[in-house]
Write a protein that holds these residues in place. Structure first.
Motif, short mmCIF file in Angstrom:
data_model
loop_
_atom_site.label_atom_id
_atom_site.label_comp_id
_atom_site.label_asym_id
_atom_site.label_seq_id
_atom_site.Cartn_x
_atom_site.Cartn_y
_atom_site.Cartn_z
N TRP A 428 0.83 -1.21 0.00
CA TRP A 428 0.00 0.00 0.00
C TRP A 428 0.87 1.26 0.00
O TRP A 428 0.45 2.30 -0.52
N GLN A 429 2.09 1.17 0.57
CA GLN A 429 2.96 2.35 0.60
C GLN A 429 3.33 2.83 -0.81
O GLN A 429 3.47 4.03 -1.05
N GLU A 430 3.47 1.88 -1.75
CA GLU A 430 3.87 2.24 -3.11
C GLU A 430 2.78 3.01 -3.84
O GLU A 430 3.06 3.74 -4.80
N ILE A 431 1.55 2.85 -3.39
CA ILE A 431 0.43 3.58 -4.00
C ILE A 431 0.13 4.85 -3.22
O ILE A 431 -0.14 5.92 -3.78
N GLU A 432 0.19 4.76 -1.89
CA GLU A 432 -0.18 5.90 -1.06
C GLU A 432 0.77 7.08 -1.26
O GLU A 432 0.34 8.24 -1.28
N PRO A 467 -7.35 1.26 3.93
CA PRO A 467 -7.73 2.52 4.58
C PRO A 467 -6.75 3.67 4.31
O PRO A 467 -7.18 4.81 4.12
N LYS A 468 -5.47 3.39 4.27
CA LYS A 468 -4.51 4.46 4.00
C LYS A 468 -4.66 4.99 2.58
O LYS A 468 -4.52 6.19 2.32
N ILE A 469 -4.95 4.07 1.66
CA ILE A 469 -5.13 4.48 0.25
C ILE A 469 -6.43 5.24 0.10
O ILE A 469 -6.49 6.29 -0.57
N ARG A 470 -7.50 4.73 0.74
CA ARG A 470 -8.79 5.42 0.64
C ARG A 470 -8.69 6.81 1.27
O ARG A 470 -9.24 7.79 0.75
N TYR A 471 -7.99 6.89 2.39
CA TYR A 471 -7.80 8.19 3.05
C TYR A 471 -7.11 9.17 2.10
O TYR A 471 -7.56 10.31 1.93
N ALA A 472 -6.02 8.72 1.46
CA ALA A 472 -5.28 9.60 0.55
C ALA A 472 -6.14 10.00 -0.65
O ALA A 472 -6.11 11.16 -1.09
N ILE A 498 -17.15 9.03 -1.75
CA ILE A 498 -17.15 9.72 -0.46
C ILE A 498 -18.09 9.01 0.52
O ILE A 498 -17.76 8.77 1.69
N SER A 499 -19.27 8.67 0.04
CA SER A 499 -20.26 8.00 0.89
C SER A 499 -19.71 6.69 1.45
O SER A 499 -19.89 6.36 2.63
N ALA A 500 -19.00 5.94 0.61
CA ALA A 500 -18.40 4.68 1.07
C ALA A 500 -17.35 4.96 2.14
O ALA A 500 -17.13 4.13 3.04
N GLY A 501 -16.72 6.13 2.08
CA GLY A 501 -15.72 6.48 3.10
C GLY A 501 -16.33 6.60 4.48
O GLY A 501 -15.68 6.32 5.49
N PHE A 502 -17.61 7.04 4.55
CA PHE A 502 -18.27 7.14 5.85
C PHE A 502 -18.55 5.76 6.45
O PHE A 502 -18.76 5.63 7.66
N ASP A 503 -18.59 4.74 5.60
CA ASP A 503 -18.86 3.38 6.10
C ASP A 503 -17.60 2.66 6.55
O ASP A 503 -17.68 1.56 7.11
N ASP A 504 -16.44 3.27 6.29
CA ASP A 504 -15.19 2.60 6.67
C ASP A 504 -15.08 2.57 8.20
O ASP A 504 -15.42 3.54 8.89
N PRO A 505 -14.59 1.47 8.77
CA PRO A 505 -14.48 1.39 10.24
C PRO A 505 -13.37 2.27 10.82
O PRO A 505 -13.33 2.47 12.04
N ILE A 506 -12.50 2.80 9.98
CA ILE A 506 -11.38 3.63 10.48
C ILE A 506 -11.82 5.09 10.56
O ILE A 506 -12.26 5.68 9.55
N GLN A 507 -11.71 5.67 11.76
CA GLN A 507 -12.16 7.04 11.99
C GLN A 507 -11.43 8.04 11.08
O GLN A 507 -12.02 9.01 10.60
N GLU A 508 -10.16 7.80 10.82
CA GLU A 508 -9.39 8.71 9.98
C GLU A 508 -9.99 8.80 8.57
O GLU A 508 -10.03 9.87 7.96
N VAL A 509 -10.48 7.67 8.06
CA VAL A 509 -11.10 7.66 6.73
C VAL A 509 -12.43 8.40 6.79
O VAL A 509 -12.78 9.15 5.86
#
Length: 933
Positions: A428-432, A467-472, A498-509
């Motif tokens: 994931w680091q290579e994409i983020e 989650p890190k990729i979705r956040y970015a 964006i709506s799917a981001g609200f469903d992510d279990p990670i608060q940062e996302v």
């Protein structure tokens, strides 16, 4: 000897881990001692006594330095040679150290040299005494290194500009060539040690930076060659780097220093192979990075004019940027920024620079990679790395400036595309990391771009669901919303992402999704009007799952969309969302039992969301839409019983009043039918709780509707004034002013509105004397805003036209009544008021308040002259000598007497300013502890 024994016992306090009170007492005693004329002789004995403790000797040296700076007037001119000789003797005594004592003595000698014109040539004197005996040369070099810095930076030494210029010329400029010759001799003297050579470099830097030794004169000595040769020495590497960087910096006037530059640049370029040789030594790399970047920045114009000749410096800086130690990389960033700015001004870019910035971009994206195991970083390391990524993002913007944003974005896009092509095992680091770079460069994109951004937008849905990729990716959407506004065909699927981001279990996302939605609605609001029902449905169905921080962003986003609607439609939409929130408020107000803490917290969150909507929408204008005209009364009918029931909860008071503040602006004159009831509720609530927000709103209503003649409203103003004053006086009997600053501030803000709009209520009430005393109590706080509010209120009283009405204008009939109310209060409280003002002036009042204090004193001196002369002596006696020296107090009293007796109260200004200057000097001196100088 008694003084010495007392001094030693006080100093001993610091060695015994003292409590705060003992420390402050000892500190204050030492500062008073340093002021005294006896300190000269006492410290002379201590400094040269073999039996004195080390701390006492250091304090004695520090005291000499302090007294030379501030108290040289205590020494007769005839005794100045003896003082000089005493200090020289002390330096001879301590020529082997300790270094701390040696430095203080050198500082004292430097300050004395500036103030002692009869000491014709201090530099030559010191060379004669210390320069011919090898053991004392280090002491000479300490003095010569300190001398230019002390003379050019110690602004507290009391000499005029003309005296300074003449003396500095005689001490420094006249001797610069001799000092340069001396340093050249010492650097290559037989048997010279690395310690001495390091001192030579340090001394050379001091004279260089002061501008006394020029780069041109230095280049004609062996010191230039020795500086670069010293880079091969472990012991001399750091001082050599410092000297070389300063030397390069001093050649920034390129035309004047071309001959020196021609000698420096080949030597700098020849250092490039050292980067490979020292790759395992970060400290060495850091030093070389400093040299290369200093050369790059200083010779930037030469880089552009003679690119091929100077380009090895750019390549060396690029190698430093690529170094894996992220403490070293930022050293180069300023160079890349300045070079990019210069390149941007040229009609074309050299392919060499294009290649350099392309390589730099690749390097930065590499540095952006999170470690393989981010969890292994400590919290501090993680915070530092995240902060550093944003700094690197600025350097990516420099790459865009040179290469073009679309080129840079496509480069990052290709990095992601290549990583995805390697299949599911890509990290994931290579994409983020390249995603983060796209976010950083988003600030530079052209909203009309049709090359790079469409590819990025099409890429986002196909990114791995990490989650890190979705956040970015969500933060990329946040940054690219201006582009999306011009390409609305992307809105639908971006909203889905964006709506799917609200469903992510990670608060940062979730937070990133909220930010993306906010900026999408802010920049694309006209395109999103049709989506508002979906947003309402989303809140109704999923809002309860969101954290409050994310919900705030959603409501802010909705408010932006509402603000883009036609007025009637906007009003109806705002009503829909507002009533959802107010329904919960109403339900709790009507609930037969007390609400639970969770229920109250939920209502507070709802009110915070309503507040943010009103903040964004602001107002619909002077004429409210029909659907809003009764909303204010409807809302108040909900809030009034709610406050009656729950207004004693602090968080409720804060949230409700913040909504009221925005509602006051939103509804404007529409608030008038409820204004009296609102103020009355604020009055009752403050009397019951003492919460400051209730006074805050009362003051806002008075400021908005103070000119209204409605009897009910004016009765409410009188009621809140009298009740709040009585409550505040009661609170001050139980608490000190410092324990309730917010209450005092909001009370004073309310009084300032009253003195402007309802002076009859303010002055003619029986509580006016109490209000005046509260204002004086506020002057004792160390709180800028409150002190200003209190001073403004007292100034407004004393400068009111009722006390000295213009002779050519018939005063309003109530003016005599106002004056009758003010005069006895000032006559009764005048001495305490003068005490508060002078204590603050020489103490903790903010600097900018001095003009207000002057105005108040001028009015007191003009209207109550005899009383002021009676009040002042005892008030001045109580001022602490530490901040108001006795001589300054005596002069102030004499100046005020003179101004009043001459019937020229305006001249009180000069007395106040003189006392303030004297106090500021005394405070500056004491601000540094006697053991920290």
């Amino acid at each position: 000897m008694a003084d010495i024994q007392t001094l030693l016992s006080v100093l001993d306090v610091f060695s015994r881990a003292p409590d705060k009170a003992s420390l402050e007492t000892a500190n204050s005693w030492l500062q008073d001692f340093q002021h005294s004329p006896d300190a000269w002789a006492t410290c002379n004995v201590l400094l040269l006594s073999p039996d004195a403790p080390p701390a006492a000797k250091l304090f004695a040296a520090q005291t000499f330095r302090t007294k030379v700076t501030y108290d040289i007037n205590q020494v007769d001119d005839a005794n100045l040679p003896a003082l000089r000789d005493t200090l020289i003797t002390a330096l001879q005594h301590y020529h082997n150290g300790p270094r701390t004592i040696m430095i203080q003595i050198c500082l004292a000698l430097s300050g004395l040299a500036l103030q002692f014109p009869s000491w014709s040539n201090p530099v030559q004197s010191m060379i004669d005494v210390f320069g011919k005996n090898p053991p004392t040369v280090p002491a000479l070099l300490h003095f010569l290194a300190i001398l230019p810095e002390e003379l050019t930076t110690n602004t507290k030494i009391p000499v005029t500009d003309d005296e300074y210029r003449e003396r500095a010329n005689n001490i420094l400029t006249v001797n610069a060539e001799q000092v340069l010759d001396l340093l050249s001799m010492y650097i290559q003297a037989p048997g010279v040690t690395h310690v001495i050579q390091a001192q030579v470099f340090n001394c050379l830097r001091s004279w260089l930076v002061a501008g006394e030794i020029s780069a041109m004169s230095l280049a004609g000595t062996p010191l230039l060659g020795y500086s670069f040769e010293a880079l091969s020495s472990e012991e001399l590497f750091d001082p050599a780097v410092d000297v070389i960087c300063d030397l390069i910096h001093e050649t920034q006037e390129i035309d004047e220093n071309m001959q020196v530059i021609e000698a420096i640049v080949p030597r700098v370029i020849a250092l490039r192979p050292r980067l490979a040789e020292c790759k395992d030594d970060p400290e060495k790399i850091k030093g070389y990075a400093r040299i290369f970047t200093e050369a790059g920045e200083t010779y930037r114009l030469l880089l552009l004019q003679h690119t091929e000749s100077f380009f090895p410096i750019v390549e060396a800086i690029g190698e430093c940027s690529a170094y894996p130690d992220l403490d070293i990389v930022p050293i180069t960033f300023h160079f890349w920024m300045r070079l990019a700015q210069s390149i941007g001004k040229k009609p074309s870019v050299s392919p060499l620079f294009q290649d350099a910035y392309k390589a730099l971009m690749t390097v930065i994206i590499g540095h952006l990679h999170f470690p393989t195991d981010p969890g292994a970083m400590t919290g501090q390391e993680a915070d530092s790395f995240r902060g550093f990524r944003h700094v690197m993002g600025d350097t990516l913007k420099d790459c865009c400036f040179v290469l073009g944003t679309d080129t840079c974005l496509l480069t990052a896009y290709e990095v992601i595309h290549a990583a995805l092509a390697r299949g599911p095992n890509v990290s994931w680091q290579e994409i983020e990391a390249p995603l983060f770079s796209m976010r950083s460069m988003g600030a530079e994109i052209d909203p009309r771009d049709d090359k790079a951004v469409p590819k990025i937008m099409d890429l986002i849905p196909s990114l791995p669901n990490h989650p890190k990729i979705r956040y970015a990716a969500l933060l990329i959407i946040s940054r690219y919303t201006e582009w999306i506004n011009l390409h609305p065909e992307y809105i639908q699927y971006q909203l889905q992402y964006i709506s799917a981001g609200f469903d992510d279990p990670i608060q940062e996302v979730n937070a990133a999704a909220g930010q993306a939605l906010k900026y999408m609605c802010q920049d694309c609001k006209r395109h999103l009007i049709e989506f508002l029902p979906q947003l309402h449905t989303f809140l109704s169905s999923s809002g309860s799952k969101l954290a409050q921080e994310d919900k705030i962003q959603v409501y802010e986003a909705i408010a932006y969309v509402i603000s883009a609607m036609p007025m009637e439609q906007a009003a109806q939409s705002l009503r829909t969302f507002s009533m959802d929130i107010l329904a919960h408020v109403h339900a709790l107000a009507m609930k037969p039992t007390r609400a639970t803490k969770q229920e109250l917290d939920d209502v507070c969150s709802g009110l915070e969301n309503l507040e943010i909507m009103l903040h964004v929408i602001q107002t619909f204008g002077d004429e409210l839409p029909s659907s809003c005209r009764n909303t204010c009364q409807e809302a108040w009918s909900i809030f009034d019983p709610f406050l009656a029931k729950y207004g004693s909860e602090f968080e409720i008071s804060e949230r409700v009043t913040r909504v009221f503040r925005h509602s006051l602006h939103f509804f404007g004159v529409g608030v008038l039918p409820t204004a009296a009831s609102v103020v009355s509720r604020m009055s009752i609530a403050f009397e019951a709780t003492g919460f400051p927000s209730y006074l805050w709103i009362a003051g806002k209503v008075i400021g908005r509707f103070g000119n209204e003649e409605d009897p009910a409203l004016r009765g409410a103003y009188r009621d809140v004034y009298e009740r709040s004053t009585a409550k505040l006086v009661s609170m001050l009997q139980q608490k000190a002013p410092r324990d309730m600053p917010d209450v005092l501030e909001d009370y004073l803000r309310m009084l300032l509105q009253m003195i402007e709009f309802t002076p009859d209520i303010l002055f003619q009430s029986s509580v006016f004397p109490l209000a005046f005393r509260v204002a004086m109590a506020a002057l004792t706080l160390v709180h800028t805003e409150i002190v200003f509010a209190a001073l403004d209120f007292i100034r407004a009283i004393l400068t009111h036209d009722c006390l000295s009405p213009p002779s050519n204008v018939i005063p309003p009939p109530k003016f005599p009544l106002y004056a009758e109310a003010i005069r006895p209060v000032v006559e009764k409280e005048g001495m305490e008021l003068v005490g508060c003002l002078l204590t603050g002036l020489v103490g903790d009042f903010p600097e900018e308040s001095t003009s207000i204090v002057v105005t108040i004193f001028r009015m007191l001196a003009g209207l109550w002259p005899s009383q002021v002369l009676v009040w002042l002596p005892s008030v001045l006696q109580q001022l602490p000598l530490a901040t108001a020296p006795g001589q300054a107090k005596a002069q102030f009293l004499a100046d005020v007497n003179s101004a009043i007796n001459a019937k020229e109260p305006d001249k009180v200004k000069y007395a106040i300013l003189a006392l303030h200057r004297a106090s500021r000097r005394a405070r500056d001196r004491r601000r540094v502890g006697p053991l920290d100088q």
